[in-house]
Design a protein around this motif. Structure first.
Motif, PDB file in Angstrom:
ATOM      1  N   THR A  43      41.794  50.023  32.569  1.00  0.00           N
ATOM      2  CA  THR A  43      42.526  50.018  31.312  1.00  0.00           C
ATOM      3  C   THR A  43      42.008  48.883  30.442  1.00  0.00           C
ATOM      4  OG1 THR A  43      44.472  50.747  32.530  1.00  0.00           O
ATOM      5  CG2 THR A  43      44.842  49.943  30.321  1.00  0.00           C
ATOM      6  N   VAL A  52      39.819  41.324  28.585  1.00  0.00           N
ATOM      7  CA  VAL A  52      39.718  41.626  30.007  1.00  0.00           C
ATOM      8  C   VAL A  52      40.208  43.042  30.281  1.00  0.00           C
ATOM      9  CG1 VAL A  52      40.568  40.948  32.282  1.00  0.00           C
ATOM     10  CG2 VAL A  52      40.038  39.200  30.586  1.00  0.00           C
ATOM     11  N   TRP A  53      39.414  43.799  31.052  1.00  0.00           N
ATOM     12  CA  TRP A  53      39.849  45.108  31.536  1.00  0.00           C
ATOM     13  C   TRP A  53      40.571  44.897  32.856  1.00  0.00           C
ATOM     14  CZ3 TRP A  53      34.145  46.630  30.840  1.00  0.00           C
ATOM     15  CH2 TRP A  53      33.917  47.039  29.523  1.00  0.00           C
ATOM     16  N   LYS A  54      41.582  45.679  33.115  1.00  0.00           N
ATOM     17  CA  LYS A  54      42.300  45.668  34.386  1.00  0.00           C
ATOM     18  C   LYS A  54      41.796  46.840  35.217  1.00  0.00           C
ATOM     19  CE  LYS A  54      45.037  42.277  33.389  1.00  0.00           C
ATOM     20  NZ  LYS A  54      44.849  40.991  34.016  1.00  0.00           N
ATOM     21  N   ASP A  56      41.981  48.877  39.075  1.00  0.00           N
ATOM     22  CA  ASP A  56      42.613  49.120  40.363  1.00  0.00           C
ATOM     23  C   ASP A  56      41.672  50.000  41.173  1.00  0.00           C
ATOM     24  OD1 ASP A  56      45.257  47.895  39.899  1.00  0.00           O
ATOM     25  OD2 ASP A  56      45.465  49.484  38.407  1.00  0.00           O
ATOM     26  N   THR A 110      43.346  45.034  43.076  1.00  0.00           N
ATOM     27  CA  THR A 110      43.368  44.969  41.619  1.00  0.00           C
ATOM     28  C   THR A 110      42.520  43.771  41.211  1.00  0.00           C
ATOM     29  OG1 THR A 110      45.588  45.906  41.526  1.00  0.00           O
ATOM     30  CG2 THR A 110      44.850  44.687  39.594  1.00  0.00           C
ATOM     31  N   ASP A 112      40.092  41.916  37.624  1.00  0.00           N
ATOM     32  CA  ASP A 112      39.755  41.884  36.198  1.00  0.00           C
ATOM     33  C   ASP A 112      38.259  42.060  36.017  1.00  0.00           C
ATOM     34  OD1 ASP A 112      42.408  41.343  35.585  1.00  0.00           O
ATOM     35  OD2 ASP A 112      42.088  39.180  35.441  1.00  0.00           O
ATOM     36  N   LYS A 114      35.604  41.250  32.937  1.00  0.00           N
ATOM     37  CA  LYS A 114      35.476  40.601  31.630  1.00  0.00           C
ATOM     38  C   LYS A 114      34.627  41.475  30.717  1.00  0.00           C
ATOM     39  CE  LYS A 114      37.072  36.310  32.717  1.00  0.00           C
ATOM     40  NZ  LYS A 114      37.989  36.418  33.729  1.00  0.00           N
TER      41      LYS A 114
END
Length: 155
Positions: A43, A52-54, A56, A110, A112, A114
């Motif tokens: 996301t 930052v993208w998250k 999972d 999970t 991050d 960048k």
């Protein structure tokens, strides 16, 4: 504009659409004909995001992960632009939580990513991600063939 990238990979040999936004499209296939239990969620689904993208990740490996070498091959408009290899798990003082995952056990994490580290020019990208359980790259435990189409320049 901000989408959700989510894929649950089970079916071998079938190209699946992963993500679409005004600036990005992604799809995948497995490199082999074996079914995999693998899920990745990112996301937002946008290459233009400078923050930052998250992410999972959930994976049920088909063998114990005591040694894991990742190999990334990236092509941009049919020209090879990157070959990156990294031993992620060696069995001694491993940094990554995937290390030590047993065959059939569910690994979930999970993390991050960048987004500002890489600026992707407009064009077509083919990304082969391989995971090997040996340093000689003979025993592949997973292989993904990702297609990424960047619709507009990020700079």
């Amino acid at each position: 504009m901000f989408g959700l990238l989510f894929f649950l990979l089970f079916t071998p040999g079938v190209s699946e659409f992963l993500c679409m936004s005004s600036d990005l499209e992604m799809s995948y296939t497995f490199c082999d004909s074996t079914a995999h239990d693998f899920m990745f969620n990112l996301t937002p689904c946008s290459i233009m995001n400078k923050s930052v993208w998250k992410a999972d990740l959930t994976w049920i490996p088909r063998s114990d992960i005591t040694f894991l070498k990742a190999v990334f091959n990236v092509w941009y408009d049919s020209a090879k632009v990157l070959l990156w290899k990294e031993v992620l798990c060696s069995g001694v003082d491993d940094e990554y939580s995937v290390c030590g995952t047993l065959k059939g056990a569910t690994f979930a994490t999970t993390f991050d990513i960048k987004g500002s580290r890489t600026k992707f020019p407009k064009g077509n990208y083919n990304i082969i991600l391989q995971g090997f359980s040996d340093d000689s790259e003979n025993n592949m435990v997973i292989c993904l063939n990702l297609t990424m189409i960047v619709k507009q320049d990020a700079f």
